[in-house]
Write a protein that holds these residues in place. Structure first.
Motif, short mmCIF file in Angstrom:
data_model
loop_
_atom_site.label_atom_id
_atom_site.label_comp_id
_atom_site.label_asym_id
_atom_site.label_seq_id
_atom_site.Cartn_x
_atom_site.Cartn_y
_atom_site.Cartn_z
N GLU A 82 1.18 -0.91 0.23
CA GLU A 82 0.27 0.06 -0.01
C GLU A 82 0.76 1.38 -0.16
OE1 GLU A 82 -4.29 -0.96 2.50
OE2 GLU A 82 -2.69 -0.70 3.24
N GLN A 83 1.74 1.21 0.85
CA GLN A 83 2.60 2.59 0.77
C GLN A 83 3.45 3.06 -0.46
OE1 GLN A 83 5.02 3.39 3.95
NE2 GLN A 83 5.69 5.55 3.94
N ILE A 84 4.57 1.25 -0.84
CA ILE A 84 4.75 1.59 -2.31
C ILE A 84 3.65 2.18 -3.78
CG2 ILE A 84 5.44 0.33 -5.13
CD1 ILE A 84 7.01 -1.50 -2.33
N ASP A 86 1.14 4.03 -2.75
CA ASP A 86 0.56 5.40 -2.25
C ASP A 86 1.87 6.82 -2.73
OD1 ASP A 86 -1.83 5.04 -0.57
OD2 ASP A 86 -0.39 5.19 1.62
N GLU A 87 3.46 5.82 -2.29
CA GLU A 87 4.17 7.26 -2.92
C GLU A 87 3.81 7.28 -4.39
OE1 GLU A 87 4.68 8.67 -0.22
OE2 GLU A 87 4.23 6.98 1.21
N LEU A 88 3.79 6.13 -5.56
CA LEU A 88 4.13 6.10 -6.57
C LEU A 88 2.92 6.86 -7.77
CD1 LEU A 88 5.96 5.14 -8.62
CD2 LEU A 88 6.36 4.32 -6.16
N ARG A 89 1.69 6.89 -6.66
CA ARG A 89 0.44 7.80 -7.02
C ARG A 89 0.37 9.63 -7.11
NH1 ARG A 89 -2.73 5.80 -3.82
NH2 ARG A 89 -3.26 3.87 -4.67
N HIS A 90 1.65 10.02 -5.29
CA HIS A 90 1.70 10.93 -4.89
C HIS A 90 2.48 11.36 -6.13
CE1 HIS A 90 1.50 10.54 -0.65
NE2 HIS A 90 0.31 10.27 -1.48
N TYR A 91 4.05 10.50 -6.52
CA TYR A 91 4.65 10.55 -7.96
C TYR A 91 4.42 10.98 -9.74
CZ TYR A 91 7.85 9.99 -11.76
OH TYR A 91 8.08 10.17 -12.74
N THR A 163 8.98 10.87 11.84
CA THR A 163 9.08 11.93 10.43
C THR A 163 8.17 12.27 9.26
OG1 THR A 163 11.25 11.25 9.54
CG2 THR A 163 11.23 12.22 12.15
N GLU A 164 8.29 10.91 8.99
CA GLU A 164 7.23 10.98 7.30
C GLU A 164 6.50 12.28 6.60
OE1 GLU A 164 6.43 6.80 5.37
OE2 GLU A 164 5.82 8.69 4.27
N GLY A 165 6.77 12.82 5.42
CA GLY A 165 6.12 14.30 5.14
C GLY A 165 6.55 15.64 6.40
N ASP A 196 -2.87 10.55 2.95
CA ASP A 196 -1.86 9.28 3.03
C ASP A 196 -0.58 10.04 4.20
OD1 ASP A 196 -3.58 8.55 1.05
OD2 ASP A 196 -2.11 8.53 -0.61
N GLU A 197 -0.04 11.50 3.83
CA GLU A 197 1.00 11.38 4.81
C GLU A 197 0.86 11.34 6.16
OE1 GLU A 197 3.46 10.64 3.28
OE2 GLU A 197 4.09 11.12 1.55
N ILE A 198 -0.63 12.13 6.75
CA ILE A 198 -0.63 12.22 8.01
C ILE A 198 -1.06 10.80 8.47
CG2 ILE A 198 -2.41 12.86 9.42
CD1 ILE A 198 -2.22 15.46 7.97
N GLU A 199 -0.76 10.06 7.92
CA GLU A 199 -1.01 8.75 7.69
C GLU A 199 -0.13 7.72 8.55
OE1 GLU A 199 -3.28 5.52 6.53
OE2 GLU A 199 -4.92 7.27 6.31
N HIS A 200 1.01 8.01 6.94
CA HIS A 200 2.43 7.78 7.28
C HIS A 200 3.08 7.91 8.62
CE1 HIS A 200 2.20 7.11 2.81
NE2 HIS A 200 1.83 6.17 3.30
N GLY A 201 2.87 9.68 9.05
CA GLY A 201 3.01 10.54 9.70
C GLY A 201 2.98 10.53 11.49
#
Ligand SMILES: [Fe+2]
Ligand SMILES: [Fe+2]
Length: 272
Positions: A82-84, A86-91, A163-165, A196-201
């Motif tokens: 899921e994280q892969i 998420d990040e590729l979607r952001h990209y 610290t992510e995001g 997503d970033e708030i969930e990641h951090g």
């Protein structure tokens, strides 16, 4: 009287809130004056570099996929996939935005010019993780390598994940931009990324405390590591935005001379 867990959550969140406010200030300072199309495109491409590096995690996913249910936990595996995604979607969102801004397609070289590992990966050769154009991002990789060698590795990695995001401050600030078509499109993209970033951090803080904070010494170490990482993360954010904050202002933010960001509260904390 508050329990150790409650206090730990509060104190760790306070560090995130201080630095998330710093990251929001970077975004405000960048947009405080008119920017050329190239300045805007470079800023977005530098953010893209910190999202696209996750494509390298696919190699880990393949290795872990072979080990699923043997040495690899199914939930941890789903979280990685899921994280892969998420990040590729952001990209992809940001890359589409730059192409709109420039009125043409990016070359592969331009799209990945600022690719850099946002998290140190012990399984990938260092030269693939660095980017010579991004000294602060490289310094973040060095910092993590150094601290995970000096302190318990899994503990250090778990703090790093918080610290992510950068506490989400930069994404949240950017999602409120308005005034011209670029700002509005950038705001929409950042608004989709921020959740997503708030969930990641920040939303990982409670789980981190439950898993890792047993006593005062754990809390003291977590706070020291979190401060060190967030201070460098702020410099990374400043680098992404073309360094609108001076070294003096960054040092003042380190000293806490800033109004803390209002962090999102986890659902269970919302008062009835
Ligand atoms: Fe991301
Ligand atoms: Fe993320």
């Amino acid at each position: 009287m508050s329990t150790l867990a409650e206090r730990a959550e509060q104190e760790l969140n306070a560090i995130l809130a201080q630095y998330a406010a710093g990251e929001a200030e970077v975004v405000r300072a960048f947009f405080a004056r008119p920017r050329s199309r190239d300045e805007l495109a470079d800023m977005v491409r530098r953010q893209m570099g910190r999202e696209v590096f996750c494509v390298g995690w696919l190699e880990r996913a393949v290795r872990q996929g072979r080990e699923l249910e043997r040495t690899v936990d199914r939930h941890a595996f789903v979280e990685l996939l899921e994280q892969i995604a998420d990040e590729l979607r952001h990209y992809a969102l940001l890359a589409d935005l730059v192409e709109w801004l420039l009125g043409r397609q990016l070359t592969a070289e331009e799209a990945r010019e600022y690719e850099v590992y946002a998290v140190y990966d012990p399984d990938v050769p260092l030269e693939r993780q660095y980017n010579p154009r991004l000294p602060e991002a490289n310094a973040m990789i060095d910092l993590l390598r150094e601290l995970r060698a000096r302190y318990p590795t899994a503990f250090t990695d778990a703090v790093m994940r918080l610290t992510e995001g950068g506490g989400g401050g930069a994404f949240q600030e950017a999602s409120g931009l308005a005034g011209d078509e670029f700002r509005e499109r950038f705001a929409r993209a950042m608004g989709r990324i921020v959740e997503d970033e708030i969930e990641h951090g920040p939303l990982r803080v409670r789980g981190f405390v439950q898993q890792w904070i047993r006593d005062e010494a754990d809390l003291a170490l977590a706070k020291e590591l979190l401060r060190t990482f967030m201070a460098q993360h702020l410099r990374v954010r400043n680098e992404i935005y073309g360094s609108p904050l001076s070294a003096e202002r960054l040092a003042a933010i380190d000293r806490g001379e800033i109004t803390p960001w209002a962090l999102p509260t986890p659902p269970s904390e919302v008062p009835a």
